[in-house]
Design a protein around this motif. Structure first.
Motif, PDB file in Angstrom:
ATOM      1  N   GLU A 181      43.384  47.484  25.307  1.00 44.36           N
ATOM      2  CA  GLU A 181      44.935  47.708  25.587  1.00 44.36           C
ATOM      3  C   GLU A 181      45.111  47.199  27.126  1.00 44.36           C
ATOM      4  O   GLU A 181      44.498  47.808  27.878  1.00 44.36           O
ATOM      5  N   TYR A 182      45.841  46.032  27.242  1.00 46.48           N
ATOM      6  CA  TYR A 182      46.136  45.476  28.592  1.00 46.48           C
ATOM      7  C   TYR A 182      47.714  45.858  29.076  1.00 46.48           C
ATOM      8  O   TYR A 182      48.578  45.732  27.890  1.00 46.48           O
ATOM      9  N   GLU A 183      47.907  45.957  30.229  1.00 47.31           N
ATOM     10  CA  GLU A 183      49.146  45.929  30.629  1.00 47.31           C
ATOM     11  C   GLU A 183      49.984  44.699  30.362  1.00 47.31           C
ATOM     12  O   GLU A 183      49.358  43.453  30.191  1.00 47.31           O
ATOM     13  N   THR A 184      51.278  44.774  29.838  1.00 48.99           N
ATOM     14  CA  THR A 184      51.938  43.416  29.572  1.00 48.99           C
ATOM     15  C   THR A 184      51.993  42.464  30.665  1.00 48.99           C
ATOM     16  O   THR A 184      52.330  41.329  30.221  1.00 48.99           O
ATOM     17  N   THR A 185      51.947  42.665  31.780  1.00 48.42           N
ATOM     18  CA  THR A 185      51.963  41.924  33.089  1.00 48.42           C
ATOM     19  C   THR A 185      50.756  41.066  33.318  1.00 48.42           C
ATOM     20  O   THR A 185      50.603  40.138  34.321  1.00 48.42           O
ATOM     21  N   ASP A 186      49.318  41.640  32.604  1.00 42.57           N
ATOM     22  CA  ASP A 186      48.278  41.144  32.957  1.00 42.57           C
ATOM     23  C   ASP A 186      48.350  39.639  32.360  1.00 42.57           C
ATOM     24  O   ASP A 186      48.758  39.190  31.536  1.00 42.57           O
ATOM     25  N   THR A 187      47.207  39.004  33.069  1.00 43.99           N
ATOM     26  CA  THR A 187      47.091  37.558  32.720  1.00 43.99           C
ATOM     27  C   THR A 187      45.998  37.499  31.760  1.00 43.99           C
ATOM     28  O   THR A 187      44.918  38.193  31.963  1.00 43.99           O
TER      29      THR A 187
END
Length: 1500
Positions: A124-130
């Motif tokens: 699970e990644y933060e939505t702002t991650d690239t």
């Protein structure tokens, strides 16, 4: 099952003393702090370690909560290095780490891993991650996985598990062992990333076909991870992870340099305890461990920089414009031994920039390229079009579509774009097909060149095949397009369109194509045999590879049906052999072929069998094994035919060490009525280590083309039919001769690349006539001059493989080949009768740039790190030549010239390897310059301690005025790694020549091997070579003159002059050669003269010492040297001539009337040398001269060697006598050969030296016994006498008392073989016979020897029998003959042109010759007809190439080959196929040979 596994594991752990089985990778509710260090290096080991390197290090904090773990990378720093490395694949010099730049903060954004039994199920990644940040984190998380279900204290333990990681789903080998420290367990995991089921990108514009299952791959990968584990409570505490991964790349065509990307990661625990400061995680989105690619804006594939290294479209356009201009400028520069200039990167950069441009950017670049009208602007336009077709991105193919539909380019540029388009689609998808639907519906009226419409449809069909073969095409779409093409094929009425649609279906290749083509192949649908053949060709690969059982079902009936045409049966034979390469299949076909009556089909089978059994082509290895088993059982073809007849030949070569090879296949299919090939098919393959990398095919059908020149004769319009034509036709009707019409002349041309048709051309008689009208306009126009300025990028080759590295970045491995061609100059031509002249002056250059390497992108520093090996080859060949033909003077001239200081030939090559760090200037400054101040962005891979000095060799080639120069430059010292390759160039055991012309093919294969050598040099390290030929003087060059003259207005040529003149305007160095042949009615003379002139500069002569009493020879040499030192010209003249008895076709048969007559051949050669002021040959003056004179007596039928003994036996058996009781020789092949080549019997030779000073000393030596002296002439005579048995020859020196020396001959009959090839110099007509341009037929001794060398029974009839005729409407020739009462010669009735000639022999008197009403003998000359009577009973009639001779003992006939399909009569049809039991009758059907005379006789 899972519960049982858990219970079993729990019991095992309890027995081992563990409290419980581990169920988590980490201890529960804990925080672990790790240090993280990752190194990645791209480099090479030759000549020593050089690498481009970067590292990532920081702290990794992990917090565990039940079944999930939160990861966060903190305090990240990076480093960069470019230069020399050590054996551990790490930098050798000094370097430091710097904090990660602020624009890369995404690397520190936390992420969450969800576990199940030690494996990560979800990230699970933060939505702002690239995307780039996620991939680096995936690589880290992939290492924190353990197969807990297999955890055991029973150590060691090994097992294979399926594990999802950064490379996708992989098979992982796990080994548990006891750790070094108490309470620890060591886990080793290894995997091969190339076998993982993850997303990868592969782009290859070459059609690779694997011929061997063990074909080597240029790429290999290996990953190993070592874990130190400690079991704690219900979890496993990972103390340390060390991961090593290597990706190596070794291009297939080089067995030398190895490049690599090495990844080394270390994760080590620093502390463990409870969570004190929970990591905050924002809104997340789920994902997996598999690497994620990001699509580029241009549609060129994945963006490997993940938008970390981006430029605006306008910036890319400007860079592309500069590269385009620099590439054009580079083509105008003379090559030099400057390494940086040779490796100008503009051609590579231009392609890279264009691949990154979007549609609008490419359109702006197109507008820039199309501006201007200057010389340079034209070069830029052509380069842009060439490059655009090779870009292959979505943006580029859409621009090509719009340029074609918008008519924005000329026809040549449009065709080029269409042909190249389907071979360079980088990442095809089904959407493209919808966007190109308009190509299927182009209006032919919109294009003046109709071939554009056809090529567009072929291109679209290839796109359908490419897209659907890649697996992104729904089956319904494939079926729809194939159905459209098939329906249009059925509806087409024009054969050219039918031909094109069949090829289009072949371009699709997959799906229902073969099922649609099957009814056409089998003949169930009413299509021509030509189209059936093309349908077989279009479906062959798919049928052979995919459905061999279907091949047997379809093609056995076609082969077995003897009513099928030769081309269909030969195609069926090929399909059956290739589809099942087994000994049983080959044996079955052998039994079938032995009993088949078709000579041409059997020769096709035999040559195919021979080619397969000797081939080294890896794709034919099974065919070769089967063919070798039965080749020795296949009888050789009995029918002798020319080389250009039905056959299937292979010539190939493969180097055993490098496994590089070429294969060329030539297939010829003859017509039904002639051995001459109507179909020519040439196929070429280039293969490397068992894989075919490229293939080319050319199909040419020239059916009926020979009739184009004679279309007036074959005109079926009878409105202008003459009385003579009607009379002849009435005779034809009486014996029911079928009037044969000419085949409709047409030409088919098909060109295939990589198995797909790029060009399909059909030309009927009307189209061919258009070409004739073009030449007619040129003939009547003023001299034309055309300026040539042509630049192109041809046969560009690309290979790219993109996949993730173990550290979470993308690896790009690729090879690129850019062959650029530049041609500039002038072409002038003049077609003003009687002179046809063409002059060409061109500068031609070929630039071949190859590069291979691998690279990896660091998204944190936004820098590329890689290793690259470019090589360049430049070939310059200026051409200055002219040809002219004067019809009136019958003179052909060819000229080759050169200019002082301008290379005649110049070849330069260089290769080197470099490591580099690339990116924007700011990123390089912020990263590499700070981390390693002493590093350069670009570093050559060199061993500075082992540099080789430049070497140069120069030589003047035999004082010819041409300087040869070879040099090497910028080289490392190294062993001669090319030596094994060069040695193999001359090893025949690795070659298959196939053709009977051994020497010609040997030279061809040598050329192919050297071409491959040039392609791979230099193999290792850095080195360059140059070879050039440069004139040191101006010259008009070499001139060749070919002149013929006629005598007495006779059609036969009597004098030929061939002159070769070199350096004609340089008197100090010149040479010329002349070949002269002339003849009269009694003899033919052949002469050769060669003159060499050399002038030396004026030097001081040495005085002769009168007191010196040295030998006479020494004094003579001094005088010679003094003469040489003076300013005069030394001339050497060689003259040779032979005089032969006349052996023209008019005497072809007479020899059998006088079989024991002796004839002589005279030979003479003289060599003269002297000093001359005018440089002329004296020939007869008092100058030094060596001379050889020889006379050869030839005798006829006296030996027991074939053909003499056979002819005598046949005469005795035939017992055919004339009215006087003389036994006549029959018209058989053996007797004809005896007449043609009598045996040499006695040879007398005289060697003479004239005007040679001081040779009188020889008279005082032992040689004086054999020397005859007459004035200044000294001579030795030698006589050779051949024994009648043909087994020995006796030598005797004249003027000596020595006994003759008898020498046995190793080959019985060798003198006959020599005489057949040397002693019978052919006249022009005899030369035509040797070349199958005219054919003889002979009637004598109760036999007729047909055009095809069959000897059939012939008894003269009281009524006229058709001997031979051109059996068409408005026939130009017919010969009838009947028995003459009271005379041995036959009565003739001859139709030639519009004249009827009747010849009635009279015993002992001249024949009575009459003509049709109103024609007198004096009128014949104007009509081109000659009728002569040289002696009683002998009459000669000649009209064009038709020749008739009638004598008391025979009737001879010569006819031209241009009508060979249309002859009828007892002389046969002239199809080169002997008829032994059956021959063609008047209707064209086969009848027994005993009935031939009766069938062609006109009763009453």
């Amino acid at each position: 099952m899972r519960l049982l596994a858990v219970l079993f594991a729990a019991s095992a752990f309890a027995a081992a003393g563990y409290a419980q089985i581990p169920s988590r990778v980490f201890p529960a509710d804990s925080e672990l702090l790790y240090s993280y260090l990752g190194h990645i290096s791209a480099g090479t080991t030759e000549p020593q370690e050089f690498l481009s390197h970067f590292s990532i290090n920081g702290k990794l904090r992990v917090q565990t909560l039940v079944e999930k773990a939160i990861f966060k990378l903190e305090d990240v720093s990076i480093s960069a290095f470019n230069g020399e490395g050590n054996k551990h694949k790490l930098p050798k010099g000094e370097w430091t780490s710097t904090p990660a730049p602020s624009d890369a903060n995404a690397i520190s954004v936390p992420f969450v891993a969800l576990y199940d039994s030690g494996k990560i199920t979800t990230l699970e990644y933060e939505t702002t991650d690239t995307v780039w940040s996620k991939n680096l984190k995936r690589a880290i998380a992939s290492q924190f996985q353990i197969e807990l279900n297999q955890f055991s204290s029973d150590l060691p333990k090994e097992f294979i598990s399926d594990e999802l990681g950064i490379s996708g789903e992989c098979k992982v080998e796990n080994i548990f062992t006891q750790g070094e420290e108490t309470g620890t367990i060591l886990l080793r995991k290894s995997q091969d990333a190339t076998r993982c089921k993850g997303k990868k990108f592969l782009y290859d514009n070459l059609s690779r076909t694997k011929c061997k299952s063990d074909a080597k791959s240029p790429i290999s990968t290996s990953t190993e991870r070592t874990y130190v584990l400690h079991v704690k409570d219900a979890g496993v505490e990972i103390k340390k992870i060390r991961s090593r991964s290597v990706t190596s790349f070794q291009p297939l065509w080089i067995k030398g340099e190895l490049q690599y990307i090495f990844v080394n990661q270390t994760i080590e625990e620093k502390s463990a305890g409870p969570i004190s400061n929970p990591i905050e995680v924002g809104d997340t989105t789920p994902s997996t461990l598999a690497f994620e690619f990001q699509e580029s804006i241009s549609g060129s594939g994945p963006d490997l920089t993940f938008e970390r290294h981006t430029m605006t479209s306008d910036m890319l356009v400007k860079l592309a414009e500069k590269s385009l201009v620099k590439t054009a400028d580079h083509l105008n520069k003379d090559p030099e031994e400057n390494v940086d200039s040779l490796h100008d990167k503009s051609p590579f950069h231009l392609l890279a920039f264009m691949q990154h441009l979007d549609y609008d950017g490419l359109k702006k670049l197109k507008d820039f390229a199309m501006l201007g009208t200057s010389y340079k602007d034209d070069s830029i336009k052509q380069l842009f079009v060439s490059y655009l077709s090779k870009v292959g991105t979505r943006a580029s193919v859409l621009l090509i579509r719009d340029l074609v539909l918008g008519h924005e380019l000329d026809d040549k540029q449009t065709m080029k774009l269409l042909i190249d388009l389907p071979f360079h689609l980088r990442f095809p998808n089904a959407t493209l097909l919808k966007e190109f639907n308009e190509f299927l519906n182009l209006d032919a009226n919109l294009f003046e060149n109709h071939e554009i419409r056809k090529t567009a449809i072929l291109t679209f069909a290839s796109m359908v095949g490419k897209v659907c073969q890649s697996g992104v095409c729904p089956p319904a779409i494939l079926d729809e397009y194939v159905k459209i093409l098939y329906d249009r094929l059925r509806d087409a009425t024009d054969y050219g369109d039918q031909m094109m649609y069949v090829q289009a279906m072949g371009n699709v290749r997959i799906g229902p194509v073969t099922s649609y083509l099957e009814p056409i192949i089998t003949g169930k649908l009413n299509f021509s045999r030509q189209l059936r053949y093309l349908a077989i060709w279009a479906a062959s690969d798919e049928l052979i590879d995919g459905n061999p059982e279907k091949v047997r079902e379809i093609f056995w009936p076609i082969l077995a049906n003897r009513q099928n045409e030769l081309e269909l049966r030969s195609a069926a034979l090929t399909m059956l052999l290739r589809s099942e390469p087994t000994t049983q299949r080959f044996m079955n076909i052998l039994w079938f072929m032995v009993s088949d009556p078709s000579h041409q089909l059997y020769k096709f089978f035999y040559t195919t069998l021979f080619s397969f059994s000797n081939t080294k082509f890896p794709c034919y290895s099974k065919l070769a094994a089967a063919a070798q088993q039965i080749q020795r059982m296949a009888p050789k073809p009995q029918h002798h035919a020319s080389a250009l007849t039905t056959s299937n030949e292979i010539i190939d070569f493969v180097d055993p060490d490098y496994e590089i090879g070429h294969m060329y296949q030539l297939t010829l299919i003859g017509s039904e009525r002639s051995d001459n090939a109507d179909i020519t098919y040439l196929h070429a393959d280039m293969h490397v280590q068992g894989q075919v990398y490229n293939s080319y095919s050319i199909f040419l059908r020239t059916e009926g083309s020979s009739e184009i020149a004679a279309n007036k004769i074959f005109n079926t319009d009878q409105s202008g039919e003459t009385d003579i034509a009607k009379a002849l036709q009435a005779l034809f009707d009486k014996i029911k001769v079928r009037r044969r019409k000419a085949d409709p002349p047409h030409i088919e041309i098909i060109i295939k690349v990589q198995g797909r048709t790029i060009l399909s051309v059909y030309m009927n008689e009307t189209d061919i006539g258009r070409f004739a009208s073009v030449f007619d306009k040129l003939r009547t126009s003023t001299p034309l001059s055309q300026h040539i300025n042509y630049q192109t990028l041809e046969q560009a080759a690309f290979f790219e493989s993109i996949f993730p590295s173990d550290i979470g970045t993308a690896i790009l491995i690729g090879t690129t080949t850019l062959p650029l061609m530049d041609i500039k100059g002038n072409l002038t031509y003049n077609f003003k009768p009687p002179v046809v002249a063409v002059n060409v002056s061109l500068d031609t250059r070929f630039y071949v740039r190859r590069g291979f390497g691998l690279r990896v992108f660091n998204p944190i520093s936004a820098l590329w790190h890689g290793v690259h090996r470019p090589s360049v080859q430049i070939l310059s060949m200026p051409l200055d030549f002219g040809i002219s033909f004067d019809v009136a003077q019958k003179t052909f001239k060819a000229r080759l010239g050169w200019t002082k200081g301008r290379h005649l030939f110049d070849w330069i090559s260089h290769g080197r390897t470099s490591v580099y760090a690339a990116g924007s200037a700011s990123h390089l400054k912020d990263s590499l310059s700070i981390s390693c101040p002493n590093c350069t962005y670009f570093t050559k891979v060199r061993d500075l301690d082992k540099l080789d000095e430049n070497k140069q060799i120069e030589s003047n080639l035999f004082d010819s005025g041409i300087d040869a120069r070879f040099s090497s430059f910028d080289c490392d010292k190294r062993p001669n790694d090319a030596a094994p390759f060069v040695k193999s160039l001359f090893l025949q055991r690795f070659s298959n020549y196939g053709f009977p012309d051994e020497w010609g093919n040997y030279l061809t294969v040598i050329a192919l091997r050297w071409e491959m050598l040039a392609a791979v040099q230099p193999l290792l390290k850095s080195c360059g070579h140059r070879f050039s030929l440069t004139p040191s003087t101006d010259s008009s060059g070499v001139q060749l003159v070919f002149k013929t003259e006629s005598v007495k207005e006779h059609k036969r040529l009597y004098r030929i002059l061939l002159s070769i003149i070199g350096n004609s305007n340089q008197p100090e160095r010149s040479w010329d050669a002349n070949l002269i042949t002339e003849g009269n009615e009694q003899e033919t003379r052949l002469g050769v003269m060669l003159k060499i002139v050399a002038r030396s500069p004026n030097r001081e002569a040495k005085e002769e010492d009168p007191s010196d009493d040295g030998s006479r020879v020494m004094k003579m040499l001094r005088r010679f040297e003094n003469k040489q030192n003076s300013e005069s010209t030394f001339v050497t003249c060689i003259k040779a001539e032979n005089t032969y008895p006349e052996r023209g076709p008019e005497t072809y048969w007479d020899q059998l009337g006088q079989p024991f007559e002796s004839r002589q051949t005279k030979h003479h050669m003289a060599v003269e040398f002297h000093y001359s002021d005018d440089g002329k040959c004296p020939m007869g003056k008092e100058v030094p001269r060596f001379e050889i004179t020889a006379t050869t007596d030839h005798q006829g039928l006296q030996d027991d060697i074939w053909p003499f003994s056979t002819c005598l036996e046949q005469r005795q058996k035939q017992q055919y006598r004339d009215s006087k009781g003389n036994l006549l020789f029959p018209a058989t092949f053996a007797c004809a050969t005896c007449s043609w080549a009598p045996r040499p019997r006695n040879v007398s030779m005289t060697f003479t030296a004239r005007n040679i000073p001081h040779l009188d000393a020889l008279g005082e030596s032992q040689l004086g016994k054999f020397i005859t002296k007459e004035g200044n002439d000294y001579s030795i005579g030698v006589d050779m006498v051949h024994a009648l048995d043909g087994e020995s020859v006796a030598f005797q020196i004249r003027a000596s008392e020595l006994e003759p020396l008898k020498v046995p001959l190793l080959v019985k009959g060798a003198p006959y073989i020599i005489s057949e090839n040397l002693a019978n110099y052919p006249s022009v007509d005899n030369l035509k016979m040797a070349m199958d341009l005219i054919h003889p037929c002979l009637v004598a001794g109760g036999k007729v020897l047909t055009f095809d060398n069959s000897s059939l029974p012939f008894e003269p009839q009281p009524d006229f029998t058709l001997i031979s005729a051109v059996c068409t409407a408005n026939s130009p020739f017919a010969l009838f003959a009947k028995k003459t009462e009271g005379a041995d010669a036959l009565t003739l009735r001859v139709f030639v042109g519009e004249i009827e000639i009747n010849v009635v022999p009279s015993d002992g008197k001249k024949s009575i010759v009459t003509y049709n009403e109103g024609v007198q003998a004096k009128d014949l000359k104007a009509l081109g007809i000659t009728v002569t009577q040289k002696e009683k009973g002998k009459v000669d009639i000649r009209y064009e190439d038709f020749y008739v001779r009638n004598t008391d003992i025979n009737l001879g006939l010569l006819v031209p080959e241009e009508y060979e399909k249309y002859y009828c009569g007892v002389c046969g049809d002239s199809n080169k196929v002997p008829e032994y039991t059956q021959a063609p009758g008047p209707q064209g059907n086969k009848i027994p040979v005993e009935q031939i005379v009766n069938a062609y006789t006109i009763r009453n």
